[in-house]
Write a protein that holds these residues in place. Structure first.
Motif, PDB file in Angstrom:
ATOM      1  N   MET A  90      -2.132   3.179   5.937  1.00  0.00           N
ATOM      2  CA  MET A  90      -2.816   2.283   4.939  1.00  0.00           C
ATOM      3  C   MET A  90      -3.619   1.170   6.088  1.00  0.00           C
ATOM      4  O   MET A  90      -2.825   0.705   7.149  1.00  0.00           O
ATOM      5  CB  MET A  90      -2.202   1.550   3.880  1.00  0.00           C
ATOM      6  CG  MET A  90      -2.824   0.832   2.866  1.00  0.00           C
ATOM      7  SD  MET A  90      -2.053   0.334   1.619  1.00  0.00           S
ATOM      8  CE  MET A  90      -1.479   1.372   0.866  1.00  0.00           C
ATOM      9  N   THR A  91      -4.902   0.758   5.957  1.00  0.00           N
ATOM     10  CA  THR A  91      -5.390   0.085   6.965  1.00  0.00           C
ATOM     11  C   THR A  91      -5.082  -1.348   6.408  1.00  0.00           C
ATOM     12  O   THR A  91      -4.695  -1.528   5.238  1.00  0.00           O
ATOM     13  CB  THR A  91      -7.022   0.186   6.678  1.00  0.00           C
ATOM     14  OG1 THR A  91      -7.413  -0.406   5.231  1.00  0.00           O
ATOM     15  CG2 THR A  91      -7.440   1.599   6.916  1.00  0.00           C
ATOM     16  N   HIS A  92      -5.320  -2.231   7.155  1.00  0.00           N
ATOM     17  CA  HIS A  92      -4.750  -3.639   6.838  1.00  0.00           C
ATOM     18  C   HIS A  92      -5.727  -4.331   5.918  1.00  0.00           C
ATOM     19  O   HIS A  92      -5.158  -4.929   4.857  1.00  0.00           O
ATOM     20  CB  HIS A  92      -5.092  -4.453   8.242  1.00  0.00           C
ATOM     21  CG  HIS A  92      -4.421  -4.229   9.377  1.00  0.00           C
ATOM     22  ND1 HIS A  92      -4.613  -4.414  10.670  1.00  0.00           N
ATOM     23  CD2 HIS A  92      -3.054  -3.746   9.421  1.00  0.00           C
ATOM     24  CE1 HIS A  92      -3.583  -4.001  11.557  1.00  0.00           C
ATOM     25  NE2 HIS A  92      -2.638  -3.553  10.705  1.00  0.00           N
ATOM     26  N   PHE A 152       3.855  -5.764  -1.385  1.00  0.00           N
ATOM     27  CA  PHE A 152       4.568  -4.986  -0.342  1.00  0.00           C
ATOM     28  C   PHE A 152       4.718  -5.761   0.978  1.00  0.00           C
ATOM     29  O   PHE A 152       3.903  -6.548   1.139  1.00  0.00           O
ATOM     30  CB  PHE A 152       3.579  -3.746  -0.055  1.00  0.00           C
ATOM     31  CG  PHE A 152       3.519  -2.551  -1.138  1.00  0.00           C
ATOM     32  CD1 PHE A 152       4.715  -1.670  -1.409  1.00  0.00           C
ATOM     33  CD2 PHE A 152       2.481  -2.584  -2.007  1.00  0.00           C
ATOM     34  CE1 PHE A 152       4.787  -0.762  -2.454  1.00  0.00           C
ATOM     35  CE2 PHE A 152       2.575  -1.412  -3.091  1.00  0.00           C
ATOM     36  CZ  PHE A 152       3.617  -0.702  -3.224  1.00  0.00           C
ATOM     37  N   SER A 153       5.600  -5.670   1.714  1.00  0.00           N
ATOM     38  CA  SER A 153       6.041  -6.308   2.639  1.00  0.00           C
ATOM     39  C   SER A 153       5.155  -6.066   4.004  1.00  0.00           C
ATOM     40  O   SER A 153       4.766  -6.979   4.689  1.00  0.00           O
ATOM     41  CB  SER A 153       7.483  -6.575   3.291  1.00  0.00           C
ATOM     42  OG  SER A 153       7.837  -4.906   3.605  1.00  0.00           O
ATOM     43  N   ASN A 154       4.680  -4.871   4.199  1.00  0.00           N
ATOM     44  CA  ASN A 154       3.694  -4.152   5.314  1.00  0.00           C
ATOM     45  C   ASN A 154       2.997  -3.098   4.769  1.00  0.00           C
ATOM     46  O   ASN A 154       3.426  -2.376   3.895  1.00  0.00           O
ATOM     47  CB  ASN A 154       4.507  -4.336   6.408  1.00  0.00           C
ATOM     48  CG  ASN A 154       5.665  -3.165   6.440  1.00  0.00           C
ATOM     49  OD1 ASN A 154       5.419  -2.187   5.928  1.00  0.00           O
ATOM     50  ND2 ASN A 154       6.890  -3.511   6.735  1.00  0.00           N
ATOM     51  N   PRO A 155       2.115  -2.734   5.831  1.00  0.00           N
ATOM     52  CA  PRO A 155       1.248  -1.341   5.321  1.00  0.00           C
ATOM     53  C   PRO A 155       1.894  -0.123   5.338  1.00  0.00           C
ATOM     54  O   PRO A 155       1.735   0.645   4.712  1.00  0.00           O
ATOM     55  CB  PRO A 155       0.097  -1.521   6.397  1.00  0.00           C
ATOM     56  CG  PRO A 155      -0.071  -3.003   6.901  1.00  0.00           C
ATOM     57  CD  PRO A 155       1.262  -3.689   6.843  1.00  0.00           C
ATOM     58  N   ARG A 156       3.047  -0.037   6.176  1.00  0.00           N
ATOM     59  CA  ARG A 156       4.050   1.126   6.121  1.00  0.00           C
ATOM     60  C   ARG A 156       4.804   1.166   4.924  1.00  0.00           C
ATOM     61  O   ARG A 156       4.810   2.325   4.229  1.00  0.00           O
ATOM     62  CB  ARG A 156       4.753   1.101   7.273  1.00  0.00           C
ATOM     63  CG  ARG A 156       5.581   2.563   7.694  1.00  0.00           C
ATOM     64  CD  ARG A 156       6.796   2.562   7.003  1.00  0.00           C
ATOM     65  NE  ARG A 156       7.472   3.682   6.946  1.00  0.00           N
ATOM     66  CZ  ARG A 156       8.434   4.606   6.394  1.00  0.00           C
ATOM     67  NH1 ARG A 156       8.952   3.662   5.241  1.00  0.00           N
ATOM     68  NH2 ARG A 156       9.092   5.595   6.522  1.00  0.00           N
ATOM     69  N   ASN A 157       5.302   0.210   4.343  1.00  0.00           N
ATOM     70  CA  ASN A 157       6.178   0.084   3.120  1.00  0.00           C
ATOM     71  C   ASN A 157       5.016   0.550   2.081  1.00  0.00           C
ATOM     72  O   ASN A 157       5.381   1.258   1.009  1.00  0.00           O
ATOM     73  CB  ASN A 157       6.696  -1.126   2.786  1.00  0.00           C
ATOM     74  CG  ASN A 157       7.989  -1.304   3.738  1.00  0.00           C
ATOM     75  OD1 ASN A 157       8.061  -0.541   4.780  1.00  0.00           O
ATOM     76  ND2 ASN A 157       8.651  -2.353   3.459  1.00  0.00           N
ATOM     77  N   ALA A 158       3.963   0.070   2.038  1.00  0.00           N
ATOM     78  CA  ALA A 158       2.847   0.344   0.911  1.00  0.00           C
ATOM     79  C   ALA A 158       2.590   1.863   1.063  1.00  0.00           C
ATOM     80  O   ALA A 158       2.236   2.272  -0.016  1.00  0.00           O
ATOM     81  CB  ALA A 158       1.555  -0.583   1.074  1.00  0.00           C
ATOM     82  N   ALA A 159       2.056   2.228   2.185  1.00  0.00           N
ATOM     83  CA  ALA A 159       1.759   3.889   2.190  1.00  0.00           C
ATOM     84  C   ALA A 159       2.890   4.497   1.833  1.00  0.00           C
ATOM     85  O   ALA A 159       2.961   5.530   1.200  1.00  0.00           O
ATOM     86  CB  ALA A 159       1.472   3.855   3.668  1.00  0.00           C
ATOM     87  N   ALA A 160       4.231   4.137   2.256  1.00  0.00           N
ATOM     88  CA  ALA A 160       5.432   5.089   2.082  1.00  0.00           C
ATOM     89  C   ALA A 160       5.432   5.094   0.512  1.00  0.00           C
ATOM     90  O   ALA A 160       5.912   6.061  -0.207  1.00  0.00           O
ATOM     91  CB  ALA A 160       6.460   4.833   3.035  1.00  0.00           C
TER      92      ALA A 160
END
Length: 706
Positions: A187-189, A207-215
């Protein structure tokens, strides 16, 4: 890991205990990251732990465990999804952190292939995307299924969700009959920021960061939720194939792009280690401007025939390596220093920064801890940052490791304004109109005014509804601020009387607020009612008593069992009384904490507020176990070393609840020694005396077998 002894200094016993600890910590970290999409430690710390594990295994190969982290990839698939076994395992990559390690990697490849040391061997280099790995299978051009990495052997089927991602073609033309395309969902910033704004507006946790949001978005049981999330996909590899894509890695990736997949524009080929490292440096400089998160570069042998000759280790290919970035640093200007009021009255300084991108995140604030930290001193009065103080107008170096709060690493004195002055904490409080004092021996200034501060009350209410406390659905930090400023909630008891105090006009005001309506209002009231029954330790923690965290709240709950017993004991715990002495005797409760616990029960105004709150609640007693059936009842137990799944105080409290006597020293009367990481002389003495010794995992298995 600076506190850990060098691997070269470890004995066999110490190495075995350390490998046990690392296996447990890394297993938990893998599950948190790969299965739960909620990392428990930052990437840099994880990499450090894994490297230490590998170093110990290399020096003590006979001690390598059957559950060694070196042999594991990812984590077991999450429940709730169908499982699909990968035709070809989805492996992880070995890591490099220094330039020398990259050069050594290339030299090892040439030696393995019997190539001359000075010969050129073409490699590919591409950014390592910080997202969720996905394998997509096509048969005769049709998308058949999509599977997450899982544990490398078996993953979760997320086909319906993958079909909602625009970057993933539904059909292919000109592809092999069987093609498994592998890549990263991310996910982009910009999309991450927009998603979090929507989450907060809906009263949901951001969400805490884009990786967590994407996952988290890809692993939804409802594909419609995934469809509403802005997910993207970079293809970079393949699994099962009915025929080769191309003779080289670079040509195969180009073919994936021709088939309709997005591939990374920073993908290049290089002929020497120097070219790899040069590209690494260029991408690292551009990292904060990419618009998405990366945490390193991946180097692969370009010739697929050479890849086949090199083959694989147990969990990693020999022909690839990830060159990880260090925790990112950035310089920016310190525009101001503000004072924030915490829930316990602590007055904390916060740096206001000219916004700068650090680790893929735009940072505009950084913690300054306390007055001494600003002055360049630690709690013992020793200098930090070489004794450099921090002043408004300074250029400061900011760092973020993982998801931690941004901090200041250094100050550039050469750019300090000539008219700058040291920060005066007392003067700043005076300017802000905040009454505060710093007690002798305390590193923190605290609010001491007679008038209640709105910030203080709001922070206390946020703590009250936090996840570890009441955790009321629909009532988060944003809603607390909204309701406080409207006068609807000013104290904890106001939460539970909210519905009864709302007239038609106020209810309509609530429904008219942005993000609210009749359904969300009813959901809020239902969420409040659902938490009228609360466990004792969660209530104690929710009260926000100074020095009482989650662990201490559990200790008190286990000791007093019921709210009535706790309340009665605290009311009678006058200085010098037997009740006060008994409180201090609880393992893990000192005099300072004891005084904090007693205060709310002996202050008439605070106790009256507690009584009003308790009238709205049903408090569940702490669960008690019949010690007569306990395997440790009547036994003397000693704890030593570092425990990872609980604090020492919590472990002792649990043992005592089970009828054991906890001692601080090993003797002939000791029945069990529980040895955590770094156990020293006590473990050695227990061995000499023939005392039963358990590691932390063994201890938990023993007591949880009840």
């Amino acid at each position: 890991m600076a506190q850990d002894p060098p691997v070269s200094d470890l004995t066999d016993d110490q190495a075995a205990l350390e490998l046990q600890r690392l296996a447990l910590v890394l297993s938990q970290a893998n599950q948190a990251y790969h299965r739960d999409d909620s990392p428990s430690i930052d990437d840099a710390s994880y990499d450090q732990l894994k490297r230490r594990n590998a170093q110990i295994e290399q020096r003590f190969p006979h001690l390598k465990r059957s559950d060694s982290p070196s042999d594991q990839v990812g984590a077991k698939p999450k429940e709730g999804f169908g499982k699909i076994r990968h035709r070809q395992p989805m492996l992880s990559l070995a890591n490099a952190f220094e330039v020398q390690e990259v050069e050594d990697f290339v030299a090892r490849l040439k030696k393995f292939l019997n190539l001359a040391p000075q010969s050129h061997m073409r490699m590919t280099a591409e950014p390592k995307i910080d997202g969720l790995s996905l394998s997509i299978r096509y048969e005769k051009g049709q998308l058949i299924h999509a599977v997450t990495r899982g544990d490398g052997e078996t993953g979760e089927e997320v086909t319906a969700n993958a079909l909602t991602i625009a970057d993933i073609p539904k059909t292919l033309s000109g592809a092999p009959d069987v093609l498994e395309v592998r890549g990263e969902v991310y996910m982009t910033h910009a999309d991450f920021a927009a998603l979090n704004a929507t989450q907060e507006q809906a009263g949901q946790k951001p969400f805490s960061n884009p990786r967590n949001a994407a996952a988290g978005s890809l692993r939804q049981l409802d594909a419609q939720v995934t469809k509403a999330r802005p997910l993207l996909f970079f293809a970079y590899a393949w699994g099962d194939l009915s025929e080769p894509l191309a003779p080289s890695q670079s040509e195969a990736v180009a073919r994936l792009q021709a088939l309709g997949f997005s591939t990374n524009p920073l993908f290049i080929t290089c002929d020497t280690p120097e070219e790899l490292v040069s590209h690494y440096g260029a991408v690292e400089l551009a990292r904060s401007d990419l618009g998405y998160d990366i945490d390193g570069m991946v180097y692969k042998v370009d010739d697929l025939a050479l890849q086949a000759r090199l083959g694989f280790r147990a969990t990693t290919p020999r022909w690839a390596i990830a060159h990880k970035f260090p925790a990112e640093l950035a310089w920016t200007e310190l525009l101001g220093i503000d004072i924030q009021v915490g829930r316990t009255g602590a007055l904390s300084p916060v740096a206001r920064l000219n916004p700068v991108t650090v680790g893929g995140v735009v940072v505009s604030n950084a913690t300054l801890h306390n007055e001494d930290y600003i002055a360049g001193r630690d709690s013992k009065g020793d200098s930090i940052r070489g004794g450099k103080d921090i002043r408004v107008g300074d250029w400061v170096q900011i760092y973020r490791a993982g998801d931690v709060i941004p901090k200041i690493a250094d100050v550039d004195l050469s750019r300090r304004p000539v008219d700058s002055a040291p920060f005066d904490f007392a003067e700043k409080l005076k300017q802000e109109g905040i009454e505060g004092k710093r007690a002798p021996g305390d590193a923190v200034w605290r609010y001491c005014g007679d008038e209640p501060l709105a910030d203080l009350a709001i922070e206390a209410l946020k703590h009250f509804v936090s996840r570890q406390a009441f955790d009321i659905e629909g009532l988060g930090a944003k809603q607390i601020e909204q309701f406080y400023h409207r006068g609807w909630i000013r104290t904890p008891v106001d939460i539970f009387t909210l519905k009864s105090r709302f007239g038609p006009g106020q209810l309509q005001q609530l429904c008219n607020l942005d993000g609210w309506g009749e359904k969300s209002a009813q959901k809020l009231f239902d969420g409040i009612d659902a938490k009228r029954s609360i466990e004792l330790h969660r209530l104690i923690f929710a009260l926000g008593i100074r020095h009482v965290g989650e662990g201490a709240a559990k200790l008190l709950a286990n000791r007093f069992v019921t709210w009535e017993a706790l309340s009665e004991a605290m009311q009678s715990a006058a200085p010098g009384s037997a009740a006060a002495a008994a409180l201090v005797e609880i393992e893990g409760v000192g005099e300072v904490m004891a005084q904090s616990v007693v205060e709310p029960f002996q202050d008439p105004e605070r106790f009256a507020a507690l009584q009003l709150l308790l009238a709205q609640l049903q408090v569940s007693p702490a669960p008690q176990i019949d010690s007569s059936t306990s395997p440790v009842a009547g036994k003397t137990v000693v704890f030593t070393g570092t425990l990872t799944q609980m604090t020492r105080a919590e472990a002792k409290a649990r043992a005592e609840t089970l009828g054991a006597k906890v001692s601080g020293s090993v003797s002939a009367k000791t029945d069990i020694l529980v040895a955590g990481a770094g156990a020293g002389s006590k473990a050695k003495k227990a061995t000499q005396l023939g005392i039963e010794t358990l590691d932390e995992e063994g201890w938990i298995a023993l007591i949880e077998g009840l």
